[in-house]
Design an enzyme around this catalytic site. Structure first.
Site, PDB file in Angstrom:
ATOM      1  N   HIS A  74       5.458  -7.140  -4.607  1.00  0.00           N
ATOM      2  CA  HIS A  74       4.242  -7.940  -4.456  1.00  0.00           C
ATOM      3  C   HIS A  74       4.032  -8.751  -5.728  1.00  0.00           C
ATOM      4  O   HIS A  74       4.445  -8.343  -6.828  1.00  0.00           O
ATOM      5  CB  HIS A  74       3.032  -7.041  -4.226  1.00  0.00           C
ATOM      6  CG  HIS A  74       3.003  -6.412  -2.874  1.00  0.00           C
ATOM      7  ND1 HIS A  74       1.838  -5.918  -2.328  1.00  0.00           N
ATOM      8  CD2 HIS A  74       3.967  -6.185  -1.958  1.00  0.00           C
ATOM      9  CE1 HIS A  74       2.092  -5.412  -1.126  1.00  0.00           C
ATOM     10  NE2 HIS A  74       3.388  -5.555  -0.898  1.00  0.00           N
ATOM     11  N   GLU A  76       1.496  -9.177  -7.627  1.00  0.00           N
ATOM     12  CA  GLU A  76       0.789  -8.491  -8.708  1.00  0.00           C
ATOM     13  C   GLU A  76       1.707  -7.538  -9.470  1.00  0.00           C
ATOM     14  O   GLU A  76       1.699  -7.516 -10.707  1.00  0.00           O
ATOM     15  CB  GLU A  76      -0.401  -7.683  -8.165  1.00  0.00           C
ATOM     16  CG  GLU A  76      -1.411  -8.500  -7.400  1.00  0.00           C
ATOM     17  CD  GLU A  76      -1.198  -8.516  -5.891  1.00  0.00           C
ATOM     18  OE1 GLU A  76      -2.193  -8.472  -5.147  1.00  0.00           O
ATOM     19  OE2 GLU A  76      -0.025  -8.584  -5.451  1.00  0.00           O
ATOM     20  N   CYS A 104      -3.763  -5.002  -2.707  1.00  0.00           N
ATOM     21  CA  CYS A 104      -3.623  -3.888  -1.766  1.00  0.00           C
ATOM     22  C   CYS A 104      -3.747  -2.555  -2.532  1.00  0.00           C
ATOM     23  O   CYS A 104      -3.888  -2.560  -3.757  1.00  0.00           O
ATOM     24  CB  CYS A 104      -2.262  -3.982  -1.075  1.00  0.00           C
ATOM     25  SG  CYS A 104      -0.875  -3.583  -2.180  1.00  0.00           S
ATOM     26  N   CYS A 107      -1.062  -2.329  -5.383  1.00  0.00           N
ATOM     27  CA  CYS A 107      -1.300  -3.273  -6.476  1.00  0.00           C
ATOM     28  C   CYS A 107      -2.598  -2.956  -7.224  1.00  0.00           C
ATOM     29  O   CYS A 107      -2.664  -3.117  -8.443  1.00  0.00           O
ATOM     30  CB  CYS A 107      -1.316  -4.695  -5.938  1.00  0.00           C
ATOM     31  SG  CYS A 107       0.296  -5.205  -5.279  1.00  0.00           S
TER      32      CYS A 107
END
Length: 179
Positions: A74, A76, A104, A107
Site C-alpha cells: 500500500h 502508506e 486501512c 496502514c
C-alpha cells in the site's frame, strides 16, 4: 488459480504542479494526488502518499499491490519504509504523512508504529478506514503513541472523484467485456 487481470481504464485525470514556494498541506496533498494518478496509470487502485519532514519530501509512493503481488504494498506502507530509510531511523518523529484516502487497518497500525507526528488524509473510508472512519486505532486509550489527524480537509472532492471514477470506469470496462 489466478484469473487474468484486465488492464485499468485509461486515466482521464491530469497531474497537478503546485508552486514550490508554499509548502503547506495543499502542496503535499497535491503531490500525493499525483502519486495516485501514477498508480492508476499502472493499473493500481489510485492511492498516493507523501511523507514530509521540516518541509522536505522524504518519501513518495503509490499502491503497487497488483504489480508486486503483495497485499502489503500500500502507498502508506511503502512511503513509511522509504522515509525510515531516508532518515536512518524507524521512528518518524516530526514527520507528516499525506495520503489521498484514509488508511486501512494495516496502514493505520503502521502509522502508529512508526511514530509519525501527523496523518493528513483526503477521503474518509467508513468501511475500512481506521483513523476515524470504520474505527479509530489512534483513539485506543492504551496505545503508547497518538497521531495528530487532519481528515477530509484538503482536496477531499478531488481525491474522492479520482477514486470513484477509477472504480466506475473499471466496472464499465468489465461489463462491456462480459466480465
Amino acid at each position: 488459480m489466478d484469473s487474468v487481470r484486465k488492464p485499468a481504464p485509461e486515466c482521464p485525470f491530469e497531474k497537478r504542479f503546485p508552486s514550490q514556494l508554499v509548502r503547506d498541506d495543499a502542496f503535499f496533498m497535491n503531490l500525493a494526488y499525483n502519486q495516485a494518478i501514477d498508480a492508476w496509470r499502472r493499473g493500481e487502485v489510485p492511492i498516493g502518499a507523501v511523507i514530509e519532514r521540516d518541509g522536505e519530501i522524504i518519501a513518495l509512493a503509490h499502491n503497487t499491490v497488483e504489480a508486486a503481488h503483495d497485499p502489503t504494498a500500500h502507498a502508506e506502507v511503502l512511503a513509511i519504509t522509504q522515509a525510515a530509510n531516508a532518515i536512518g531511523d524507524w521512528r518518524l518523529d516530526g514527520c507528516t504523512l499525506y495520503v489521498t484516502k484514509e488508511p486501512c487497518p494495516m496502514c493505520s497500525g503502521a502509522t502508529l508504529m512508526s511514530r509519525l507526528k501527523r496523518v493528513c488524509y483526503a477521503v474518509r473510508d467508513p468501511k475500512m478506514g481506521c483513523l476515524g472512519g470504520a474505527t479509530d486505532l489512534n483513539a485506543l486509550p492504551r496505545v503508547n503513541h497518538h497521531l495528530e489527524i487532519s481528515a477530509g480537509e484538503i482536496m477531499e472532492p478531488e481525491c474522492r472523484e479520482l477514486l470513484q471514477a477509477f472504480f466506475r470506469l473499471k466496472r464499465i470496462d468489465e461489463d462491456t467485456a462480459g466480465g
